[in-house]
Scaffold this motif. Structure first.
Motif, PDB file in Angstrom:
ATOM      1  N   PHE A 160       0.886  -1.307  -0.138  1.00  0.00           N
ATOM      2  CA  PHE A 160       0.054   0.156   0.454  1.00  0.00           C
ATOM      3  C   PHE A 160       0.992   0.516   0.145  1.00  0.00           C
ATOM      4  O   PHE A 160       0.651   2.029  -0.650  1.00  0.00           O
ATOM      5  CB  PHE A 160      -1.050   0.171   1.426  1.00  0.00           C
ATOM      6  N   GLY A 161       2.106   1.499   0.603  1.00  0.00           N
ATOM      7  CA  GLY A 161       2.568   2.322   0.997  1.00  0.00           C
ATOM      8  C   GLY A 161       3.156   2.468  -0.042  1.00  0.00           C
ATOM      9  O   GLY A 161       3.594   3.130  -0.970  1.00  0.00           O
ATOM     10  N   ALA A 162       4.080   1.670  -0.627  1.00  0.00           N
ATOM     11  CA  ALA A 162       5.138   1.387  -2.001  1.00  0.00           C
ATOM     12  C   ALA A 162       4.197   2.186  -3.377  1.00  0.00           C
ATOM     13  O   ALA A 162       4.464   2.744  -3.770  1.00  0.00           O
ATOM     14  CB  ALA A 162       5.291   0.078  -2.363  1.00  0.00           C
ATOM     15  N   THR A 163       2.789   1.649  -3.145  1.00  0.00           N
ATOM     16  CA  THR A 163       1.803   2.687  -4.829  1.00  0.00           C
ATOM     17  C   THR A 163       1.369   3.595  -4.080  1.00  0.00           C
ATOM     18  O   THR A 163       1.486   4.321  -5.763  1.00  0.00           O
ATOM     19  CB  THR A 163       0.725   1.375  -3.990  1.00  0.00           C
ATOM     20  N   TRP A 164       1.268   3.995  -3.007  1.00  0.00           N
ATOM     21  CA  TRP A 164       1.246   5.891  -1.960  1.00  0.00           C
ATOM     22  C   TRP A 164       2.307   6.460  -2.935  1.00  0.00           C
ATOM     23  O   TRP A 164       2.316   7.293  -3.605  1.00  0.00           O
ATOM     24  CB  TRP A 164       0.848   5.890  -0.701  1.00  0.00           C
ATOM     25  N   ASN A 165       3.414   5.898  -2.742  1.00  0.00           N
ATOM     26  CA  ASN A 165       4.666   6.576  -2.813  1.00  0.00           C
ATOM     27  C   ASN A 165       4.786   7.276  -4.004  1.00  0.00           C
ATOM     28  O   ASN A 165       5.599   7.282  -4.858  1.00  0.00           O
ATOM     29  CB  ASN A 165       5.868   5.865  -2.259  1.00  0.00           C
ATOM     30  N   LEU A 166       4.725   6.023  -5.250  1.00  0.00           N
ATOM     31  CA  LEU A 166       5.016   6.139  -6.454  1.00  0.00           C
ATOM     32  C   LEU A 166       4.008   7.294  -7.408  1.00  0.00           C
ATOM     33  O   LEU A 166       4.631   7.464  -8.290  1.00  0.00           O
ATOM     34  CB  LEU A 166       4.655   4.949  -7.293  1.00  0.00           C
ATOM     35  N   THR A 167       3.154   6.830  -6.637  1.00  0.00           N
ATOM     36  CA  THR A 167       2.120   8.060  -7.641  1.00  0.00           C
ATOM     37  C   THR A 167       2.653   9.404  -6.859  1.00  0.00           C
ATOM     38  O   THR A 167       1.988  10.790  -8.010  1.00  0.00           O
ATOM     39  CB  THR A 167       0.005   8.003  -6.523  1.00  0.00           C
ATOM     40  N   LYS A 168       3.766   9.295  -6.305  1.00  0.00           N
ATOM     41  CA  LYS A 168       3.826  11.055  -5.955  1.00  0.00           C
ATOM     42  C   LYS A 168       5.319  11.229  -6.290  1.00  0.00           C
ATOM     43  O   LYS A 168       5.393  12.431  -6.610  1.00  0.00           O
ATOM     44  CB  LYS A 168       4.341  11.178  -4.234  1.00  0.00           C
ATOM     45  N   GLU A 169       5.939  10.282  -7.166  1.00  0.00           N
ATOM     46  CA  GLU A 169       6.755  10.241  -8.391  1.00  0.00           C
ATOM     47  C   GLU A 169       6.460  11.200  -9.173  1.00  0.00           C
ATOM     48  O   GLU A 169       6.077  10.738  -9.189  1.00  0.00           O
ATOM     49  CB  GLU A 169       7.832   9.142  -8.183  1.00  0.00           C
ATOM     50  N   ASP A 170       7.329  11.572  -9.161  1.00  0.00           N
ATOM     51  CA  ASP A 170       7.942  12.215 -11.207  1.00  0.00           C
ATOM     52  C   ASP A 170       8.715  11.375 -11.980  1.00  0.00           C
ATOM     53  O   ASP A 170      10.168  11.713 -12.271  1.00  0.00           O
ATOM     54  CB  ASP A 170       8.113  14.010 -10.872  1.00  0.00           C
ATOM     55  N   SER A 171       8.116  10.610 -12.191  1.00  0.00           N
ATOM     56  CA  SER A 171       9.349   9.398 -12.957  1.00  0.00           C
ATOM     57  C   SER A 171       8.917   9.390 -14.239  1.00  0.00           C
ATOM     58  O   SER A 171       7.601   8.701 -14.514  1.00  0.00           O
ATOM     59  CB  SER A 171       9.794   8.262 -12.196  1.00  0.00           C
ATOM     60  N   GLU A 172       9.721   8.743 -15.284  1.00  0.00           N
ATOM     61  CA  GLU A 172       9.841   8.458 -16.316  1.00  0.00           C
ATOM     62  C   GLU A 172       8.491   6.679 -16.480  1.00  0.00           C
ATOM     63  O   GLU A 172       8.207   6.496 -17.435  1.00  0.00           O
ATOM     64  CB  GLU A 172      10.133   9.342 -17.552  1.00  0.00           C
ATOM     65  N   ASN A 173       9.281   6.268 -15.722  1.00  0.00           N
ATOM     66  CA  ASN A 173       9.335   4.621 -15.798  1.00  0.00           C
ATOM     67  C   ASN A 173       8.509   4.073 -15.266  1.00  0.00           C
ATOM     68  O   ASN A 173       8.301   2.960 -13.870  1.00  0.00           O
ATOM     69  CB  ASN A 173      10.734   3.200 -15.913  1.00  0.00           C
ATOM     70  N   GLN A 174       7.175   5.110 -14.546  1.00  0.00           N
ATOM     71  CA  GLN A 174       6.441   4.354 -13.393  1.00  0.00           C
ATOM     72  C   GLN A 174       5.822   3.367 -13.679  1.00  0.00           C
ATOM     73  O   GLN A 174       4.603   2.732 -12.346  1.00  0.00           O
ATOM     74  CB  GLN A 174       5.221   6.027 -13.182  1.00  0.00           C
TER      75      GLN A 174
END
Length: 319
Positions: free
Chosen positions: A92-106
C-alpha cells in the motif's frame, strides 16, 4: 512466457482462488509458473504458505525499484514448478509513494523483473525460465495494477453471476482499453464464472452473457462447500478434494486455456543436462544457451554451428 492478469474491480469473486488453482493445474501438467501477488492483503501468498507480515514484501521492493537481483524477490513454494513474488500491507505504501514520484518509468517497474537475468542452467531471463506468469490483482486500478497490465498478455475476469458483477464488466473492459495505450498487445481473454449454482436466476445470467454481450465465457466453476473448508488447509482445491465441482471446473478450464494458447506440449530432456526439460512442440525458444526449434516430430538444438537432435545426443552438421 505467457503473462495472465486475474482482474475484477469487484471483490469476492474468487480472483485469488482462481490464480492459485490455475497455477497448480498448470504445474500438474509440467509447466513452470511464476505467481505475482499484487494485492496488499497477501491472500495468494497465504495460499502458498509464503506470507510474511513483518518484513517489506518482495512485490513492494519490485514496485519501489529497491532490488538488484531477481533471486531477491522470487521465492520457491513447496511445489517445484511454482515460484512466487509475495505481498503484504507494505505494498500500500509503495503504491502511494509511486503516485508522488515524477518518474518516466512509473509503469515499467514490473517489466524490469520480466527481463531480469538469473541463474537457471546458465544465464537466463525470467521470461525464458517460466512458461506462465499469473498475477493476482486487487479490486482497484492503482499503479501496482497499471504496472501489472503493462506486462500482461491476457486478462481473465472472474465473475459471480449477479447483477452488480455483470454490470461491472463494462468498467473492466474500459480499463483494459485504456491500458492498451502503453501495452497494445493486451487483450481481454474473457470471463470465468465462479461459484456457479444451477438456479434459474444464475442460468439466466449465463444466458444473458452468452447472447447479449461479446464476452467470451472461458469456463464455469461450480459452487462447492469444499472451497470454504479448504481455506483453512492452504492447499490447491484439487489436492484437498479432487472430485468436487470446483476442482473439476478448474481442471477443465486450464485444459481449455492451454489448448487455446497453443501451449500443449510434451516434455523432452536436454542431452546437455539430464535433469533439464525443454519444450517439444512447434515453435522456438532459448534454453541453456541453445536455440531450440521444434517442428512436428523433429526437435533440433543448434549450437556452435552444429545441430543436435534432442534426446539422442547425436551430433550432425548444420545445413
Amino acid at each position: 512466457m505467457k503473462t495472465i492478469s486475474i482482474l475484477n474491480l469487484k471483490g469476492g469473486v474468487a480472483k485469488t482462488f482462481t490464480a492459485a488453482n490455475m497455477a497448480y493445474e498448470l504445474y500438474r501438467r509440467g509447466y513452470k509458473v511464476l505467481l505475482i501477488d499484487n494485492d496488499k492483503q497477501g491472500n495468494l501468498s497465504k495460499a502458498y504458505s509464503r506470507y510474511d507480515a513483518e518484513n517489506v514484501a518482495p512485490v513492494t521492493r519490485l514496485l519501489a525499484g529497491d532490488w538488484e537481483n531477481a533471486d531477491e524477490l522470487i521465492q520457491h513454494t513447496e511445489y517445484e514448478g511454482i515460484d512466487i513474488v509475495t505481498a503484504n500491507m507494505s505494498l500500500f505504501g509503495a503504491t502511494w509513494n509511486l503516485t508522488k514520484e515524477d518518474s518516466e518509468n512509473q509503469i515499467e517497474r514490473y517489466k524490469a523483473l520480466v527481463y531480469a537475468k538469473m541463474q537457471y542452467y546458465g544465464d537466463c531471463t525470467i521470461y525464458g525460465k517460466y512458461d506462465y506468469c499469473i498475477i493476482d490483482n486487487p479490486p482497484d486500478i492503482g499503479l501496482n495494477v497499471v504496472n501489472a497490465l503493462a506486462i500482461t498478455d491476457e486478462v481473465i475476469v472472474p465473475v459471480k453471476v449477479d447483477e452488480d458483477a455483470l454490470e461491472g464488466l463494462d468498467i473492466v473492459t474500459e480499463q483494459i482499453e485504456d491500458a492498451k495505450a502503453f501495452n497494445p498487445a493486451l487483450k481481454l481473454a474473457g470471463v470465468l464464472i465462479t461459484s456457479y449454482q444451477n438456479t434459474d436466476g444464475e442460468a439466466a445470467g449465463v444466458e444473458w452473457l452468452e447472447q447479449k454481450t461479446d464476452f467470451n465465457i472461458l469456463g464455469i466453476i461450480r459452487y462447492s462447500k469444499k472451497v470454504a473448508e479448504n481455506t483453512f488447509m492452504r492447499k490447491p482445491i484439487y489436492e484437498y478434494s479432487p472430485c468436487c465441482g470446483a476442482a473439476q471446473g478448474y481442471k477443465k478450464f486450464v485444459y481449455r486455456e492451454r489448448e487455446v494458447a497453443g501451449m500443449d506440449k510434451e516434455k523432452r530432456f536436454c542431452p546437455f543436462k539430464s535433469s533439464m526439460q525443454v519444450d517439444y512442440r512447434n515453435g522456438a525458444r532459448n534454453v541453456h544457451n541453445l536455440f531450440v526449434r521444434c517442428s512436428g516430430s523433429k526437435c533440433m538444438a543448434y549450437k556452435n554451428g552444429g545441430c543436435l537432435r534432442l534426446g539422442t545426443g547425436t551430433e550432425k552438421k548444420a545445413r
